[in-house]
Enzyme design. Structure first.
Site, short mmCIF file in Angstrom:
data_model
loop_
_atom_site.label_atom_id
_atom_site.label_comp_id
_atom_site.label_asym_id
_atom_site.label_seq_id
_atom_site.Cartn_x
_atom_site.Cartn_y
_atom_site.Cartn_z
N GLY A 55 0.93 -1.20 -0.09
CA GLY A 55 -0.03 -0.04 -0.05
C GLY A 55 0.88 1.39 -0.05
CB CYS A 82 5.44 -4.01 0.14
SG CYS A 82 6.40 -2.55 0.01
CE1 TYR A 83 1.20 1.10 5.71
CE2 TYR A 83 -0.57 -0.72 5.39
CZ TYR A 83 -0.10 0.60 5.82
OH TYR A 83 -1.10 1.11 7.00
CG HIS A 169 6.22 -5.95 -4.25
ND1 HIS A 169 4.89 -5.62 -3.86
CD2 HIS A 169 6.85 -4.52 -3.95
CE1 HIS A 169 4.98 -4.42 -3.29
NE2 HIS A 169 6.21 -3.98 -3.43
CD GLU A 171 3.40 -8.74 -4.99
OE1 GLU A 171 4.13 -9.65 -4.46
OE2 GLU A 171 3.18 -7.60 -4.81
CG ASP A 227 -15.41 -10.87 -20.17
OD1 ASP A 227 -14.60 -11.92 -20.26
OD2 ASP A 227 -15.42 -9.80 -19.55
CE LYS A 367 -11.03 -10.91 -21.04
NZ LYS A 367 -12.17 -9.82 -21.13
#
Ligand code: XMP
Length: 511
Positions: A55, A82-83, A169, A171, A227, A367
């Site tokens: 964040g 992180c945050y 991070h 990710e 979609d 997606k």
């Protein structure tokens, strides 16, 4: 029941990515804003673990997002990123400091110690950092498990309570062993078994709707986009002929696309599909209109009117189905699946057609997961991996007034360009590519005679998120083949140009 991980959102920019990375490890993850869920809810929901996201704030700011420290005592494993790591340290009694000389941005060498979190991670590897604040003192009972040259506690843990914090991070792909670190958290720490599988999702969702929608009439506006197509295929599996798909063909689709949609859903699947050929109706409304936003508005409104007329003919509708996907739900900021997405082609429908409820079978999927479901349900690749196409269609690619003949010219030119890109011997990394019919005219020579025709522009962009985009470096040979064919096969076009503007300053579409 599916095992699930909570991604507690503190406003970081990679939050959706964290959830996707968890799901890639076959564990279901859901994102909730930190102020929309209580400690009690977390306890009762049966999460196998919680990830605190990054964040933009500093934990000492009064306005910064915090959470009930009781969460540390629930016995649920936590990974702070992180945050999220700073917050975890702060909540457990550690110290966080802000110092410009400690800030790190970009690739940073990470040194790790033995920890269940770092199983299979070399002692020294690359990690991605983006922070100014750092944990200067870990809380009592915690140990430092990784460092960088600037960060004394790049990772820390309290193994006994299954609490972990990482300043970097995991990710993002720049963190070399990020996937393994997340996997270790899920499997070594949270003891997940990895039971999130698309086949199960399809079966369970179909079963759920088979029960819930028994004997009900379900209406879905099928656009031919990914979609709504996947939602249709999934609901068809659940309720068969009780699903009625209305496909409004506004005549602004690409060459043969309307027939392709009809052949796929009606022909191949045998679905109850009503195709409304409304090109004339749209062209009448668009006559004389040149302003892009006005075109969009007219098309959006007319779409609803056509759909409404068709729905009225069907009598009472019990359920309206939509192809809302998880990012739409998250972006609505409410985590409330009943919110109709405002940018959706059928936005506004609930006001004009009465129905009892809304079905959104894809509202938990990203997606790429939607695509996976589509493939597993037997939808053609051409549809599942279709490039994005704007709701107003070719109307925003015919510059100036739209006429049937201009649309026909553009459809042909666009089909040639796409064909040449698709058959190019070199691999072209591009995410969207199409032709634009400008309203400029140019002199040329065709068959020894003077010709005066349209200038056609070709556009191709390479992008991750369509918020920014690079113009694609298409090989000259491919451009040349496309240009030769377009001017050779389409009499009305005398000149072809290639758009070399990135976004910003240009947008992807010309209008
Ligand atoms: P721009 O032109 O804004 O496009 O850079 C970014 C992406 O959005 C698509 N786009 C639209 N999609 N309705 C849509 O559903 C629209 O009015 C619209 N305008 C642009 C565009 O094709 C690109 O993928």
């Amino acid at each position: 029941m599916n095992e699930k991980i909570l991604v507690l959102d503190f406003g970081g920019q990679y939050n959706q990515l964290i959830a996707r990375r968890v799901r890639e490890q076959k564990v279901y993850a859901e994102i909730k804003p930190y102020n929309k869920i209580s400690c009690e809810d977390i306890k009762n929901a049966g999460y196998k673990g919680v990830i605190f996201t990054g964040g933009p704030n500093s934990v000492y700011d009064e306005s910064s997002p915090h959470f009930d420290p009781e969460i540390l005592n629930l016995g649920i494993p936590i990974l702070g990123i992180c945050y999220g790591a700073q917050l975890l340290a702060f909540m457990a009694g550690g110290k966080v400091q802000s110092a410009a000389d400690r800030s790190e941005y970009g690739n940073t060498v990470l040194y790790v110690n033995d920890s269940p979190l770092f199983e299979g991670v070399p002692k020294k590897s690359d990690s991605f950092m983006s922070h100014t604040d750092y944990v200067s003192e870990v809380p009592q009972g915690f140990t430092v498990i990784a460092t960088t040259d600037n960060c004394p506690a790049a990772a820390f843990s309290c193994d006994g309570k299954a609490l972990y914090g990482v300043q970097f991070h995991p990710e993002v792909t720049h963190t070399e062993y990020g996937k393994i670190i997340l996997k270790n958290f899920l499997y070594n720490v949270c003891k997940c078994s990895g039971n999130w599988k698309m086949e199960d999702f399809i079966e369970k969702t179909a079963e759920k709707y088979r029960e819930e929608l028994k004997g009900k009439k379900v209406l879905l506006a099928l656009s031919g986009g990914v979609d709504s197509s996947v939602a249709a295929a999934l609901l068809y599996k659940a309720v068969g002929d009780n699903l009625i798909c209305v496909f409004v063909d506004h005549g602004l689709l690409r060459k043969d696309e309307g027939d392709f949609v009809e052949n796929t859903f009606k022909g191949k699947f045998g679905m109850n599909l009503i195709r409304v050929n409304a090109q004339d109706r749209f062209l009448r409304k668009l006559k004389g209109v040149t302003e892009p936003e006005e075109k969009r508005k007219i098309i959006g409104e007319e779409f609803i009117r056509v759909f409404e007329d068709e729905a009225k003919k069907l009598g009472k509708i019990d359920v309206l189905a939509q192809g809302t996907i998880y990012p739409d739900v998250i972006e609505s900021g409410k985590g409330d699946s009943a919110v109709i997405k405002s940018h959706h082609n059928v936005g506004g429908l609930p006001d004009v057609i009465s129905f009892e409820s809304i079905a959104e079978p894809l509202c938990d999927l990203f997606k790429d997961e939607v695509r996976e479901v589509g493939v597993k349900l037997g939808l053609p690749n051409e549809l599942v991996y279709r490039q994005p196409f704007p709701g107003p269609g070719l109307a925003v690619r015919v510059i100036g007034e739209i006429t049937k003949s201009k649309l026909d010219i553009l459809k042909e030119a666009d089909a040639i360009f796409r064909e040449e890109i698709d058959r190019s011997p070199e691999k072209i990394e591009t995410n969207q590519y199409f032709a634009v019919l400008t309203d400029s005219f140019s002199v040329g020579v065709k068959g020894d005679a003077r010709a005066y025709g349209y200038v056609l522009a070709l556009r191709a962009v390479t992008t991750d998120d369509f918020m920014t985009a690079q113009w694609t470096r298409i090989p000259y040979e491919t451009l040349e083949r496309a240009s030769n064919r377009i001017t050779g096969e389409i009499t009305e076009i005398t000149r072809v140009v290639y758009d070399i503007t990135s976004k910003p300053p240009a947008t992807v579409e010309w209008e």
